[in-house]
Design an enzyme around this catalytic site. Structure first.
Site, PDB file in Angstrom:
ATOM      1  N   HIS A  30      47.448  59.579  35.750  1.00 30.17           N
ATOM      2  CA  HIS A  30      48.284  58.991  36.801  1.00 30.17           C
ATOM      3  C   HIS A  30      47.638  57.677  37.237  1.00 30.17           C
ATOM      4  CE1 HIS A  30      51.237  58.716  39.881  1.00 30.17           C
ATOM      5  NE2 HIS A  30      50.346  58.736  40.863  1.00 30.17           N
ATOM      6  N   HIS A  42      50.973  53.592  44.354  1.00 30.28           N
ATOM      7  CA  HIS A  42      51.311  54.127  43.031  1.00 30.28           C
ATOM      8  C   HIS A  42      52.764  54.559  42.997  1.00 30.28           C
ATOM      9  CE1 HIS A  42      50.550  58.419  44.500  1.00 30.28           C
ATOM     10  NE2 HIS A  42      49.976  57.676  45.430  1.00 30.28           N
ATOM     11  N   CYS A 155      54.361  55.526  36.085  1.00 29.05           N
ATOM     12  CA  CYS A 155      53.297  55.034  36.964  1.00 29.05           C
ATOM     13  C   CYS A 155      52.432  53.969  36.301  1.00 29.05           C
ATOM     14  CB  CYS A 155      52.435  56.200  37.450  1.00 29.05           C
ATOM     15  SG  CYS A 155      51.598  57.129  36.129  1.00 29.05           S
TER      16      CYS A 155
END
Length: 268
Positions: A30, A42, A155
């Protein structure tokens, strides 16, 4: 950071850095932009406006401009996001979820890129300055980054855009994410190498060929070498669902303009 690992300590990261952490026992990573003050911006696949029958679910899934996710007791603004947006501000602890901290590398050489077998760790593209990177991240926190898509708008794509301002034109392919290109590249390499099994008797030779094709497919989709890309100012991104519809037209216009500049006019 070293050749084999991009792992860093918290004291080593600076505002404007692209950082990431692994989830689900290294199954995927991530990514986000560290903006300083122990905060990370994010992009997630969270849908804040979905309708639920429970008032409790409504209170935890619907947010106004000043609301936050009720998960962090340390930072009042941790979990801030705008309605209908997957871009979120989190503290570093909540972003990491007890995972290790890694720093994404920019401007690496092709040799270094190919040596990093796992995608989503580096790119040959160069980063813009930290001030520009933070501006993009904070602007998108307020205005959104479109709909989340694991292959075209995830992401890592968000963090790559914040760092470079680059978007891809081909919506039928994959986005800028090296992690997504690895998922596509592995089966593609195996498929392309399968007919060669009849020509290469050694299993080692087949494995080498497959690995080579995998690495080259990753390199070909890196934003530092792709040609189907365009640099877009963050203020020009639209927050509606068709925010990427005008990219191809803009790309073609810039391409035509560049070709016209390179033409030599001969006068008899």
């Amino acid at each position: 950071m070293g050749f084999f690992s991009n792992r860093v300590e918290r004291s080593e990261i600076k505002a404007g850095d692209h950082i990431y952490t692994y989830r689900a026992v290294f199954a995927y990573s991530h990514h986000g932009i560290y903006v300083g003050g122990n905060k990370v911006v994010h992009f997630t696949h969270f849908t804040p406006d979905r309708e639920t029958s429970s008032s409790t679910e409504n209170s935890s899934n619907s947010y106004d401009g000043m609301s936050k996710m009720p998960s962090c007791q340390t930072y009042p603004d941790c979990g801030f996001r705008q309605p209908k947006s997957g871009v979120v501000l989190s503290c570093l602890d909540c972003f990491l979820r007890n995972g290790a901290l890694y720093s994404f590398e920019y401007g690496v050489t092709p040799t270094f890129f190919l040596a990093k077998v796992r995608g989503g760790t580096c790119t040959t593209a160069t980063s813009d300055g930290p001030g520009t990177v933070i501006h993009r991240a904070m602007y998108l926190l307020q205005n959104g980054f479109g709909n989340y898509d694991v292959f075209q708008n995830n992401c890592e794509d968000f963090a790559l855009y914040c760092k470079t301002g680059i978007l891809t034109v081909d919506k039928l392919g994959i986005g800028r994410s090296g992690q997504a290109s690895s998922l596509v590249g592995a089966p593609l390499a195996a498929l392309l190498s399968s007919p060669l099994k009849l020509l290469i008797p050694s299993p080692v030779g087949v494995a080498t060929m497959t690995a080579g094709m995998y690495c080259m497919s990753r390199y070909a989709t890196d934003i530092g070498v792709r040609t189907d890309i365009v640099k877009v100012a963050v203020e020009d991104l639209s927050v509606n669902l068709g925010w990427m519809d005008g990219l191809e037209e803009e790309f073609q216009e810039k391409k035509a303009s560049s070709e016209n500049k390179n033409q030599v006019i001969h006068v008899d």
